[in-house]
Design a protein around this motif. Structure first.
Motif, PDB file in Angstrom:
ATOM      1  N   LEU A  91       0.815  -1.218   0.000  1.00  0.00           N
ATOM      2  CA  LEU A  91       0.000   0.000   0.000  1.00  0.00           C
ATOM      3  C   LEU A  91       0.848   1.267   0.000  1.00  0.00           C
ATOM      4  O   LEU A  91       0.364   2.326  -0.403  1.00  0.00           O
ATOM      5  CB  LEU A  91      -0.942   0.004   1.211  1.00  0.00           C
ATOM      6  N   SER A  95      -0.136   4.414  -2.394  1.00  0.00           N
ATOM      7  CA  SER A  95      -0.310   5.807  -1.966  1.00  0.00           C
ATOM      8  C   SER A  95       0.691   6.722  -2.656  1.00  0.00           C
ATOM      9  O   SER A  95       0.389   7.884  -2.946  1.00  0.00           O
ATOM     10  CB  SER A  95      -0.187   5.917  -0.441  1.00  0.00           C
ATOM     11  N   ARG A 102      -1.850  11.517   2.719  1.00  0.00           N
ATOM     12  CA  ARG A 102      -1.413  10.682   3.835  1.00  0.00           C
ATOM     13  C   ARG A 102      -0.894   9.370   3.270  1.00  0.00           C
ATOM     14  O   ARG A 102      -1.564   8.725   2.489  1.00  0.00           O
ATOM     15  CB  ARG A 102      -2.574  10.413   4.803  1.00  0.00           C
ATOM     16  N   SER A 103       0.307   8.985   3.672  1.00  0.00           N
ATOM     17  CA  SER A 103       0.890   7.762   3.141  1.00  0.00           C
ATOM     18  C   SER A 103       0.367   6.546   3.895  1.00  0.00           C
ATOM     19  O   SER A 103       0.241   6.552   5.121  1.00  0.00           O
ATOM     20  CB  SER A 103       2.416   7.818   3.232  1.00  0.00           C
ATOM     21  N   LEU A 104       0.026   5.504   3.143  1.00  0.00           N
ATOM     22  CA  LEU A 104      -0.429   4.247   3.708  1.00  0.00           C
ATOM     23  C   LEU A 104       0.717   3.250   3.735  1.00  0.00           C
ATOM     24  O   LEU A 104       1.742   3.426   3.086  1.00  0.00           O
ATOM     25  CB  LEU A 104      -1.585   3.684   2.878  1.00  0.00           C
ATOM     26  N   LEU A 132      -1.429  -2.635   8.545  1.00  0.00           N
ATOM     27  CA  LEU A 132      -1.995  -1.393   8.010  1.00  0.00           C
ATOM     28  C   LEU A 132      -1.361  -0.200   8.711  1.00  0.00           C
ATOM     29  O   LEU A 132      -1.354  -0.099   9.938  1.00  0.00           O
ATOM     30  CB  LEU A 132      -3.509  -1.372   8.215  1.00  0.00           C
ATOM     31  N   LEU A 134      -0.632   4.225   8.717  1.00  0.00           N
ATOM     32  CA  LEU A 134      -0.986   5.573   8.301  1.00  0.00           C
ATOM     33  C   LEU A 134       0.144   6.490   8.710  1.00  0.00           C
ATOM     34  O   LEU A 134       0.458   6.603   9.908  1.00  0.00           O
ATOM     35  CB  LEU A 134      -2.305   6.012   8.944  1.00  0.00           C
TER      36      LEU A 134
END
Length: 407
Positions: A91, A95, A102-104, A132, A134
Motif C-alpha cells: 500500500l 499511496s 497521507r501515506s499508507l 496497516l 498511516l
C-alpha cells in the motif's frame, strides 16, 4: 512512476476494439512491475471485458513479490463484474503512485469486485491488510468484507482491526482492537444523474481499544504526542454524505502536549457523541505540576462545516503557560491559575474567558516591548492594585499612549 514500456496489438471491428497487451514494464515506488499473463481487452460502446490480465513485481531481498490479476468486465449490465485479485500488494506504493496526502502502509491481499448498480459504481470486497499503516504509525491488521444482495442496493459490511502480527520495527506501533459491522444502502440516481435516494447506514462499532493519535489530525499543530486510547460503542446512522453518530466513549490514559504554551497534560474523560457534536460529561486534566482542571461542555460539529467549543472548566492551581521566552506570543511566562474559565467559539477564533479566575503568587508574566509592530488583537490585561482590588471594567479608561499621565 518511472519508465513505462508498453507494447500492444490493436484490432478494430464494427462493434468493438480489441487491445492485446504483449509487453508491459513499469517502475513504480521503487519496484518493477511486468505483465505475466495476458488476453485481449475488448472494448464496446458500453462495456470493457478481459479474460485475464496479470501483473507481477518480483521479490527483492526481504520484500516479498506482489501480484495483481483482473478478470471479467464492467458495463451497465448487472451480470457483468470485474474481479480484481491482489496478493501482497504494497500500500505504500499505491499511496505514492496516487500522490495521496497521507501515506499508507501494509500488504493487501484479497478479492475486489467492481460493478454498476443503478448507475453507481459498486465495490464488494473480501480482503485483509497485514500491518496497516498511516503515515509513520502501524495501526494493526485489518480484515474486511462487504457484499450486496443481488439486484438490490442493500449491503453488509464487516470490518475488524486487531494488533498486527507483522514482525517489523518499521513505524510506531499503536494498539487497536475494534470491530465495525452492520448494513448499508447505496444512494440511487436517475438517468440524468440526479440523486433519488441518499441511501442509509446502520453500522455498530465496538471499540475495545482505539488509539487517540487521530486527535493530531483533528487539531493539527495544536496538540502533539497524543497517546492513550478510547473505548466504548458507536452507532453510525444517516447516510454516506451525512453520517449521524451516537456514541458513549471513555478516554483512558490520555496524554498530550500543547507546544504553543509548552505544556504536557494527562486526560481521562467520559463523552457522548451525537449528530450535534462531542458532549463532555466530565473530563479531568492534570498538568505537569499536578494542577488540575475539571472540564465539561461541548465540541460542536456545526453540520460538519467547522468545529466550535462550548466548554467550561474549574481550574485548581493549573499551569496554563510555561514559556521562558517567545517572539511569537503577545506575552509569555510561567502562569498558574485557579477559578472558572470558559472556552467558546469556532476553532479559528476561539475565545478564552476567565472572569473570576486568579493567578497564583508564584506566577510570572512577561510582556515583550518591541521596536515596532502591528496587532489586531483587541484583548488587554487588567492588573489588580497592591490591595488586590480589580478596577471596574465598565469605567475602565485607557491612556492615549504609554507616556501619558495616569487617569
Amino acid at each position: 512512476i518511472g519508465p513505462l514500456d508498453i507494447t500492444a496489438g490493436l484490432a478494430l471491428s464494427s462493434d468493438q476494439l480489441a487491445i492485446t497487451p504483449r509487453r508491459f514494464n513499469m517502475r513504480a515506488g521503487g519496484n518493477d512491475w511486468e505483465l505475466t499473463d495476458t488476453s485481449p481487452i475488448r472494448i464496446t460502446r458500453n462495456s470493457v471485458r478481459t479474460s485475464l490480465l496479470a501483473f507481477q513485481s518480483p521479490s527483492t531481498g526481504s520484500i516479498p513479490g506482489q501480484r495483481m490479476e483482473l478478470r471479467g468486465g464492467i458495463s451497465n449490465s448487472l451480470s457483468d463484474r470485474l474481479l480484481i485479485t491482489t496478493d501482497d500488494v504494497d500500500l505504500a506504493q499505491v499511496s505514492y503512485i496516487l500522490s495521496m496526502n497521507r501515506s499508507l502502509a501494509g500488504r493487501l491481499g484479497g478479492e475486489f469486485t467492481l460493478s454498476r448498480q443503478d448507475g453507481t459504481p459498486v465495490v464488494e470486497a473480501r480482503a485483509s491488510v497485514i500491518g496497516l499503516g498511516l503515515d509513520e504509525r502501524i495501526l494493526g491488521d485489518l480484515v474486511m468484507s462487504s457484499s450486496l444482495t443481488p439486484g438490490t442496493a442493500e449491503g453488509i459490511l464487516d470490518l475488524t482491526l486487531s494488533p498486527t502480527s507483522l514482525d517489523s520495527t518499521a513505524g510506531t506501533r499503536v494498539r487497536n482492537q475494534a470491530k465495525v459491522a452492520g448494513t448499508f444502502r447505496l444512494p440511487s440516481f436517475d438517468a440524468n444523474g440526479n440523486r433519488t435516494d441518499p441511501g442509509s447506514l446502520d453500522l455498530t462499532a465496538v471499540l475495545d481499544r482505539a488509539d487517540l493519535f487521530f486527535f493530531e489530525y483533528i487539531f493539527p499543530g495544536t496538540v502533539q504526542n497524543v497517546t492513550g486510547y478510547t473505548a466504548g460503542s458507536i452507532h453510525i446512522g444517516g447516510n454516506l454524505s451525512r453520517p449521524v453518530f451516537d456514541a458513549n466513549l471513555q478516554i483512558v490514559e490520555g496524554r498530550f502536549r500543547v507546544p504553543r504554551v509548552n505544556l504536557a497534560m494527562a486526560l481521562t474523560a467520559d463523552v457522548e457523541v451525537d449528530r450535534y457534536g462531542i458532549h463532555v460529561k466530565r473530563a479531568d486534566i492534570v498538568g505537569k505540576t499536578n494542577g488540575s482542571v475539571q472540564l465539561s461542555g461541548d465540541i460542536l460539529f456545526n453540520d460538519y462545516k467547522f468545529f466550535s467549543f462550548n466548554l467550561e472548566g474549574q481550574l485548581n492551581e493549573f499551569q496554563i503557560m510555561d514559556v521562558a521566552s517567545s517572539r511569537e506570543l503577545p506575552f509569555y511566562g510561567h502562569i498558574w491559575a485557579s477559578g472558572t474559565a470558559t472556552l467558546s467559539g469556532p476553532l479559528s477564533t476561539t475565545v478564552l474567558r476567565a472572569t473570576n479566575a486568579s493567578a497564583t503568587s508564584s506566577s510570572e508574566l512577561y510582556i515583550p516591548i518591541v521596536e515596532s509592530g502591528e496587532s489586531s488583537d483587541a484583548g488587554f490585561i487588567v492588573f489588580a492594585d497592591s490591595t488586590g482590588e480589580i478596577p471596574d471594567l465598565v469605567t475602565l479608561t485607557r491612556r492615549r499612549n504609554l507616556l501619558s499621565g495616569r487617569p
